[in-house]
Design an enzyme around this catalytic site. Structure first.
Site, mmCIF file in Angstrom:
data_model
loop_
_atom_site.group_PDB
_atom_site.id
_atom_site.type_symbol
_atom_site.label_atom_id
_atom_site.label_comp_id
_atom_site.label_asym_id
_atom_site.label_seq_id
_atom_site.Cartn_x
_atom_site.Cartn_y
_atom_site.Cartn_z
ATOM 1 N N LYS A 35 -4.049 73.363 120.946
ATOM 2 C CA LYS A 35 -2.918 74.500 120.485
ATOM 3 C C LYS A 35 -3.740 75.787 119.594
ATOM 4 O O LYS A 35 -4.707 75.708 119.288
ATOM 5 C CB LYS A 35 -1.859 73.929 119.827
ATOM 6 C CG LYS A 35 -2.135 73.196 118.496
ATOM 7 C CD LYS A 35 -0.993 72.374 117.976
ATOM 8 C CE LYS A 35 -1.288 71.990 116.680
ATOM 9 N NZ LYS A 35 -0.669 72.233 115.502
ATOM 10 N N ARG A 130 10.599 66.395 111.225
ATOM 11 C CA ARG A 130 10.356 68.011 111.992
ATOM 12 C C ARG A 130 10.968 67.789 113.215
ATOM 13 O O ARG A 130 12.093 68.136 113.662
ATOM 14 C CB ARG A 130 8.911 68.077 111.905
ATOM 15 C CG ARG A 130 8.369 69.313 110.984
ATOM 16 C CD ARG A 130 6.873 69.904 111.314
ATOM 17 N NE ARG A 130 5.966 68.960 112.208
ATOM 18 C CZ ARG A 130 4.964 69.423 112.291
ATOM 19 N NH1 ARG A 130 4.159 70.020 111.234
ATOM 20 N NH2 ARG A 130 3.984 68.742 113.207
ATOM 21 N N TYR A 256 -12.484 96.397 93.671
ATOM 22 C CA TYR A 256 -11.245 96.920 93.351
ATOM 23 C C TYR A 256 -10.878 95.829 92.077
ATOM 24 O O TYR A 256 -11.053 94.615 92.113
ATOM 25 C CB TYR A 256 -10.124 96.508 94.320
ATOM 26 C CG TYR A 256 -10.342 97.566 95.586
ATOM 27 C CD1 TYR A 256 -9.843 98.803 95.403
ATOM 28 C CD2 TYR A 256 -10.355 97.231 96.776
ATOM 29 C CE1 TYR A 256 -10.111 99.864 96.182
ATOM 30 C CE2 TYR A 256 -10.523 97.953 97.697
ATOM 31 C CZ TYR A 256 -10.383 99.432 97.639
ATOM 32 O OH TYR A 256 -10.369 100.376 98.563
HETATM 33 C C1 LIG Z 1 1.902 66.442 117.518
HETATM 34 C C2 LIG Z 1 0.501 66.699 117.017
HETATM 35 N N1 LIG Z 1 -0.444 65.890 117.270
HETATM 36 C C3 LIG Z 1 -1.684 65.946 116.938
HETATM 37 C C4 LIG Z 1 -1.736 67.212 116.311
HETATM 38 C C5 LIG Z 1 -3.447 67.415 115.441
HETATM 39 O O1 LIG Z 1 -3.357 67.304 114.313
HETATM 40 P P1 LIG Z 1 -4.837 67.603 113.554
HETATM 41 O O2 LIG Z 1 -5.433 68.927 113.895
HETATM 42 O O3 LIG Z 1 -4.511 67.308 112.200
HETATM 43 O O4 LIG Z 1 -5.772 66.526 114.095
HETATM 44 C C6 LIG Z 1 -0.936 68.132 115.468
HETATM 45 C C7 LIG Z 1 -1.263 69.267 114.970
HETATM 46 O O5 LIG Z 1 -0.507 69.556 114.182
HETATM 47 C C8 LIG Z 1 0.489 67.833 116.184
HETATM 48 O O6 LIG Z 1 1.268 68.665 115.840
#
Ligand SMILES: Cc1ncc(COP(=O)(O)O)c(C=O)c1O
Length: 364
Positions: A35, A130, A256
């Site tokens: 993602k 969530r 700065y």
């Molecule tokens: C539902 C879900 N699974 C897996 C992950 C992967 O998490 P991580 O990057 O902490 O391994 C996420 C990331 O936020 C998530 O939202």
């Protein structure tokens, strides 16, 4: 000439980290979480390094389309499910597996016309608060889904809030296990922290694991463990060059707000990197940085396009010397992204995702 700042994505390191996460739960299949454009790396850039995964998990339909365009025919999972009814058409067309976490998504699915039933991940809210059905509403959601002709297999999913800390996963795991005890379907619970810290526990092990950050070479529970302690390698290196040097006298200040003042004569360098490149403005004096692979520190405030660095440990450095803001220097020295993130009061995730569009990427 473009500015000398460049981000490098290391394919071999992605491969290594995938192998490493797989070894933490050898009986499970691995979703590579890609993602947020593969945590800022670029989906297309990480694809080769992660193609040995069993599936790709992401959020955006656009990203799902991009994975399919790369020729990936295996599982693709929308972790948050669909946002509106017409998204289901794309799920049908691209064969996307999707989360169902609320009644509205069940309603949309019940009205969806599809020849091929969808593979669903029914999400339980076991304490994160969530997304997901509470344990008491989970079973009725499962029953409703199970009756829909639009639904094929239903897998069961939950997400831990404290896998990286002392609270751990036991309580949420118990809630999830109890509420799903007699339901059929594959299970998936573990993100990176849960995978590395808890998946050896029989009760936590599941059919699929979902590492994200560990694949990208950041320790999910830093500073308790470092990237090296988890045997992870950096997958994203931000490198630039010195574009100037200055000889400071005692009492001279830098940048700065004159936030750093030399207390003795010293040499400093100016790096072509600033907050407009995604380097965190909150990094204070003393944030680690590598110059020609030698560890030193930043001086004063980060500005939009420049940072000052102390050249005391690297007297040979001069105009054009390589600076590694995080990741791996050309000659191999490593500065974990987690150390820079910690200095900025944030986490490696945020730094990876924030590399700005003016920074060119190179596949290494
Ligand atoms: C539902 C879900 N699974 C897996 C992950 C992967 O998490 P991580 O990057 O902490 O391994 C996420 C990331 O936020 C998530 O939202």
């Amino acid at each position: 000439m473009p500015r000398p700042i460049q981000a490098f994505v290391h394919t071999d390191a992605l491969r290594h980290n995938l192998t490493r996460t797989r070894a933490a739960a050898p009986d499970a299949r691995v979703w590579a979480v890609v993602k947020a454009n593969a945590y800022g790396h670029g989906i297309e850039r990480v694809f080769e390094g992660l193609r040995a995964a069993d599936g790709f998990a992401l959020l955006d339909l656009d990203e799902a389309q991009r994975i399919r365009s790369l020729g990936w025919r295996g599982p693709v999972w929308l972790l948050e499910g669909v946002f509106e009814a017409r998204d289901l058409e794309l799920c049908s067309r691209l064969d996307l597996w999707h989360t169902v976490h609320c009644e509205e998504q069940v309603d949309m699915l019940s009205r969806h016309k599809t020849q091929v039933p969808h593979r669903i991940f029914l999400k339980m809210n076991s304490g994160m608060n969530r997304l997901g059905f509470t344990p008491t509403r989970f079973r009725s959601a499962w029953t409703r889904l199970n009756q829909l002709p639009q639904v094929d297999e239903i897998s069961l999913v939950t997400h831990f809030s404290d896998a990286d800390g002392s609270a751990g996963v036991a309580q949420q795991m118990a809630v999830f296990a109890q509420a799903t005890d007699d339901l059929p379907g594959e299970r998936t619970t573990c993100n990176s922290a849960a995978l590395l810290r808890h998946a050896a526990d029989e009760a936590v092990a599941a059919d699929w694991v979902r590492p994200g950050i560990a694949l990208y070479g950041s320790a999910p529970d830093f500073p308790e463990h470092t990237m090296a302690q988890w045997d992870l390698q950096p997958t994203l290196s931000l490198r630039s060059r010195l574009i100037a040097t200055q000889d400071l006298q005692a009492g001279d200040s830098v940048g700065y707000g004159s936030a750093f003042t030399a207390d003795a004569p010293m040499r400093m360098g100016v790096v072509a990197c600033g907050y407009a490149d995604g380097y965190p403005r909150h990094c204070p004096t003393g944030t680690p940085v590598l110059v020609d692979g030698v560890r030193t520190r930043t001086l004063g405030r980060v500005s939009m396009d420049m940072i000052a660095v102390d050249l005391t440990p690297c007297p040979q450095a001069g105009f054009g010397s390589e600076v590694t803001l995080w990741g791996k220097a050309s000659q191999g020295a490593v500065l974990p992204i987690d150390e820079v993130a910690q200095a900025a009061g944030t986490v490696g995730y945020e730094l990876m995702c924030a590399v700005s569009s003016r920074v060119g990427f190179t596949l290494d």
